[in-house]
Every structure is written in structure tokens, then in C-alpha cells.
Design a protein around this motif. Structure first.
Motif, PDB file in Angstrom:
ATOM      1  N   THR A 168      15.313   6.342  33.583  1.00 15.41           N
ATOM      2  CA  THR A 168      15.606   5.062  34.239  1.00 15.41           C
ATOM      3  C   THR A 168      16.951   4.514  33.799  1.00 15.41           C
ATOM      4  O   THR A 168      17.758   4.034  34.625  1.00 15.41           O
ATOM      5  CB  THR A 168      14.504   4.034  33.917  1.00 15.41           C
ATOM      6  N   ASN A 169      17.217   4.572  32.490  1.00 21.01           N
ATOM      7  CA  ASN A 169      18.465   4.020  31.959  1.00 21.01           C
ATOM      8  C   ASN A 169      19.691   4.787  32.450  1.00 21.01           C
ATOM      9  O   ASN A 169      20.665   4.189  32.940  1.00 21.01           O
ATOM     10  CB  ASN A 169      18.419   4.040  30.431  1.00 21.01           C
ATOM     11  N   ILE A 170      19.637   6.102  32.346  1.00 25.19           N
ATOM     12  CA  ILE A 170      20.794   6.908  32.757  1.00 25.19           C
ATOM     13  C   ILE A 170      21.000   6.833  34.267  1.00 25.19           C
ATOM     14  O   ILE A 170      22.129   6.711  34.757  1.00 25.19           O
ATOM     15  CB  ILE A 170      20.618   8.363  32.282  1.00 25.19           C
ATOM     16  N   GLY A 171      19.885   6.889  35.027  1.00 29.72           N
ATOM     17  CA  GLY A 171      19.996   6.756  36.475  1.00 29.72           C
ATOM     18  C   GLY A 171      20.543   5.392  36.874  1.00 29.72           C
ATOM     19  O   GLY A 171      21.402   5.275  37.762  1.00 29.72           O
ATOM     20  N   GLY A 172      20.059   4.357  36.206  1.00 30.02           N
ATOM     21  CA  GLY A 172      20.562   3.019  36.473  1.00 30.02           C
ATOM     22  C   GLY A 172      22.027   2.868  36.126  1.00 30.02           C
ATOM     23  O   GLY A 172      22.800   2.232  36.855  1.00 30.02           O
ATOM     24  N   ASN A 173      22.429   3.453  34.988  1.00 32.80           N
ATOM     25  CA  ASN A 173      23.851   3.436  34.609  1.00 32.80           C
ATOM     26  C   ASN A 173      24.711   4.099  35.677  1.00 32.80           C
ATOM     27  O   ASN A 173      25.775   3.592  36.050  1.00 32.80           O
ATOM     28  CB  ASN A 173      24.058   4.162  33.279  1.00 32.80           C
ATOM     29  N   ALA A 174      24.250   5.250  36.148  1.00 30.60           N
ATOM     30  CA  ALA A 174      25.032   5.986  37.152  1.00 30.60           C
ATOM     31  C   ALA A 174      25.230   5.152  38.417  1.00 30.60           C
ATOM     32  O   ALA A 174      26.337   5.098  38.977  1.00 30.60           O
ATOM     33  CB  ALA A 174      24.331   7.304  37.487  1.00 30.60           C
ATOM     34  N   ILE A 175      24.158   4.470  38.841  1.00 30.78           N
ATOM     35  CA  ILE A 175      24.239   3.673  40.066  1.00 30.78           C
ATOM     36  C   ILE A 175      25.070   2.407  39.856  1.00 30.78           C
ATOM     37  O   ILE A 175      25.976   2.091  40.643  1.00 30.78           O
ATOM     38  CB  ILE A 175      22.829   3.296  40.554  1.00 30.78           C
ATOM     39  N   LEU A 176      24.780   1.693  38.774  1.00 31.58           N
ATOM     40  CA  LEU A 176      25.390   0.375  38.577  1.00 31.58           C
ATOM     41  C   LEU A 176      26.819   0.445  38.031  1.00 31.58           C
ATOM     42  O   LEU A 176      27.660  -0.378  38.410  1.00 31.58           O
ATOM     43  CB  LEU A 176      24.514  -0.461  37.632  1.00 31.58           C
TER      44      LEU A 176
END
Length: 441
Positions: A168-176
């Protein structure tokens, strides 16, 4: 009381969990580096505050886990369950209060601690601190539940929860960060969402009726003052120890901020990599809480001593391997960060020195005292750690780093002096046997 197979089943998931926990902060630093060194520095400064608060929540969780583990060692499951509920009550309540304080006075806190940093660094720090503060209750819930599963000898649960949190954190970082260009704000928001998910999952899993320790109600935890006192007798000294330790680190971080953005960024990179190298030792330290706690609960002090020696030896071996790997892979690791050549040189110097010291003296400084804490010898470890932190790490940081002009490397040299003192004192305490027969429950 524990077979070799059981110890492996406990420790391996803990190593994975600690690796995943470290990569949350490291991913924020690494992925936000594309937004510039001011963003990296801002995230790094706030992370020093986050580590302080997380360490306090973890200390209280450790207190609850030790009490629960000792009740399990006595096969007193009802009291182990009561201890679990009181742990969640205390940690969540404290985290909510701290969150409120940080949200209201965040500007004063950041300016008071890091006012000497550059304006753009402070701007990023304020944004990251705002969203980080919202995650504190969720960190407290996650840490408490994870500690309770470890007390049961089940470390796989928190490992799988950590995997989901990291995705969740890495995916969220990539998007945001990369998709929306949100920089430090994107990193903080992704971390907040991942911690909310982790806390929710752990509460749901702790309600499983097949667990030895289980949460049969969420909103009716009850109030048992005597049980809370038992938890706080262990958790408060450990929390004070961790709190003073991290307050000292924040003060040192303020000193590093005065050395300039290169020093702040190099320190941030080095902290991230160094944290990964220490994961096996940290995992074994957590395992000691379960193993030694249950042995002490059953009043099997000879077994507690033997397991402490075995686990300390295992930590030494694994710390040697991980730190040698860091030294060998240093250039490509630092190459992952988008930092200047000058910053990379300083980070390499710090990490080579840190790796040597980690191999030699980190384990008796930090893994061994967990065995003492699990045996209720918390006041001694607290006093030793606080004195060592303030006299050696903070005092010598100013002497070596500022007065002698060694800069950020001098701060890390002072840290190793702190480690050496702790190692000598804790090893002496362990072999003296004075940690035995300290019953709190």
C-alpha cells in the motif's frame, strides 16, 4: 520450553516484518528523493520525531507483551486476555492525545527543533508532519496487536500485515509522488493509508476466537487499574528509555541541521541503510521478549539465561553477515538515491564506520537488554541507557562533531561511544545474575 524449530519459526517472520517496517520509512526517503534534497531533508527531520513517538508506543506495547507472555508462561490465559485489552486502551488513548498536540502545535514544534534548517526544508517538514501525526493512533494499535501476537509466539501474522502495508505504501508513493507530483505530502499520505490498513487488519485478526490471546470486544475493553499498573511498571521505564533516547537523537538532528543540507541528506541516507543492516538484531531482540518472558513467567531462570545467550550469539552472527553485505554493496545502494556526489561521499564514510561498529558492539547494546527487560529488570536498563545517551551520544556529538569540526561523521562516532558503554554495562549485569527474581505480576 522452546525447540530450535519454534525459535526459527518465531525469528524468521520477525526479520521479514522488521525489514518491511524499515522499508516504509526508507521508501518514503528513496521515492521522494526525486523531488529534491529539500524534500528528503524535510522528511528526514520529521522522521526523527516519528521515531521518538513510535518508540514510545512500541515500549508500551512491549510492556503489555511481556505481561501477557508471563501470564502465558504461567498458563493463566484469562489474565493474559485482560492484559491485552488494557494494553490497547492505554496505547490508543495516549496516541490520540499525542496526535492532537502535534496537530495543534506542529509549526512551533518544527520551528523550535529545526529552525536553523533552510526555509524550503522546513516547508516540506511541516507538510510531512501534518499527515504523519494523523497516523499515530493507527501505529499504536498496530504495534500493540503485533506485540500480542509475538507474545503468543505467532510472528507470521504481523509479517503478512507488514507485507500489505508495504504494498500500500509503495503503491501509494508511486501514484502520489510520481503521478501527482505531491512530493513530501504524497509520501506522508501513502504512509498514513498503509498504517490505517495495518491497524484494521490486526484488530480483525486479534478477534479470532482460536487465538490464545484474543479480543472479544473492540469498544468495551474494560478498565482494570491493577493490570494497567503491571503493564506500566514495564512499559513506562522502557518508554522513558526509548523516549529519552529519541529526544537525544532529535537534539542531535538539530545539530546536524546546522551543518547544512548535505549533512542532513547524508545522515538520512545513512540512517535508512543502517536501519536495514540492524534488522536481524532487532528481530532477535523482539523474539527475546516472547522467549524470556514466558521462561520468567514459569520461573525457569536457567532456561532464560541459556536462551538469552543463544539468541545473542545468533544476533551477532546475523549482524556480521548483513553489515558485511552493506559494505560490499555500498556504491549501488547509495546510487539508488538521487543525491549529489558530495552527499554520497559523506554517506559512504558514515556507513563504513557504522558497519564495523555494528558488527562489534551493537548486539550487546540493544539485543541483550531486551532479555533483561523481559525479566522485569527495566529500571536498570532505563537508567543505563538514559545516562549513556545524554553523556556519550549527545555530549560527544557536540564535542567531536561541532567543537572538533568532524561534522556529521563526528555524531556517528559519538553514537558508537554510547554503544560501547551500554555493551559493557549490560554484559556485566547479565552475568551478575541480578536480573533474576524480579516479579511484577
Amino acid at each position: 520450553m522452546f525447540t530450535k524449530k519454534q525459535l526459527v519459526r518465531l525469528i524468521v517472520p520477525l526479520i521479514v516484518e522488521q525489514l518491511l517496517a524499515a522499508t516504509i520509512g526508507m521508501a518514503d526517503t528513496l521515492m521522494v528523493s526525486g523531488s529534491g534534497e529539500a524534500a528528503v531533508s524535510g522528511v528526514s527531520l520529521v522522521d526523527s520525531i516519528n521515531l521518538l513517538l513510535i518508540s514510545i508506543f512500541a515500549a508500551l506495547s512491549t510492556g503489555g507483551a511481556i505481561v501477557s507472555a508471563q501470564y502465558l508462561g504461567r498458563e493463566d490465559h484469562p489474565n493474559a486476555n485482560i492484559a491485552a485489552k488494557q494494553l490497547l486502551l492505554v496505547t490508543t488513548g495516549l496516541a490520540t492525545v499525542i496526535m492532537s498536540v502535534c496537530l495543534i502545535w506542529r509549526t512551533s514544534i518544527i520551528n523550535g527543533l529545526f529552525g536553523s534548517a533552510e526555509p524550503l526544508v522546513l516547508q516540506n517538514a511541516l507538510i510531512y508532519f501534518l499527515l504523519s501525526s494523523l497516523s499515530y493512533p493507527f501505529i499504536a494499535i498496530y504495534n500493540s496487536c503485533a506485540a500480542l501476537f509475538r507474545a503468543m509466539g505467532n510472528s507470521k501474522i504481523s509479517m503478512f500485515a507488514s507485507i500489505l502495508m508495504n504494498v500500500t505504501n509503495i503503491g501509494g508513493n508511486a501514484i502520489l509522488i510520481f503521478g501527482f507530483g505531491m512530493g513530501a505530502a504524497g509520501a506522508a499520505l501513502a504512509t498514513l493509508l498503509s498504517r490505517m490498513l495495518g491497524a484494521t487488519i490486526m484488530i480483525i485478526l486479534l478477534r479470532n476466537p482460536h487465538n490464545t490471546i484474543r479480543l472479544d470486544t473492540v469498544f468495551r475493553l474494560g478498565f482494570h487499574p491493577e493490570m494497567i499498573k503491571s503493564i506500566l511498571r514495564i512499559g513506562v521505564p522502557t518508554g522513558l528509555e526509548n523516549g529519552m533516547f529519541n529526544i537525544g537523537k532529535i537534539l542531535v538532528q538539530g545539530l546536524i541541521a546546522s551543518f547544512g543540507t548535505i549533512a542532513i541528506t547524508a545522515n538520512a541516507v545513512a540512517n535508512g541503510v543502517a536501519g536495514l543492516a540492524q534488522i536481524p538484531g532487532s528481530a532477535i531482540g523482539l523474539a527475546m521478549v516472547t522467549v524470556i518472558g514466558q521462561c520468567v513467567g514459569a520461573k525457569e531462570y536457567e532456561q532464560a539465561k541459556n536462551y538469552t545467550l543463544k539468541l545473542t550469539g545468533a544476533a551477532y552472527a546475523m549482524m556480521t553477515v548483513t553489515n558485511l553485505l552493506v559494505v560490499i554493496s555500498l556504491s549501488p545502494i547509495i546510487g539508488w538515491y538521487s543525491v549529489s556526489a558530495q552527499t554520497a561521499v559523506v554517506a559512504k564514510q558514515i556507513l563504513i564506520y557504522h558497519s564495523v561498529c555494528s558488527i562489534l558492539i551493537w548486539t550487546p547494546s540493544f539485543a541483550l537488554p531486551n532479555g533483561l527487560r523481559a525479566a522485569n529488570d527495566v529500571r536498570f536498563t532505563m537508567i543505563t541507557s538514559v545516562i549513556s545517551m545524554w553523556v556519550f551520544r549527545i555530549g560527544f556529538s557536540y564535542i567531536i562533531g561541532q567543537w572538533l569540526g568532524w561534522g556529521v561523521l563526528g555524531v556517528w562516532v559519538a553514537m558508537s561511544i554510547d554503544w560501547l558503554f551500554r555493551a559493557i554495562v549490560f554484559v556485566t549485569r547479565f552475568f551478575s545474575g541480578k536480573w533474576q527474581n524480579k516479579q511484577f505480576i
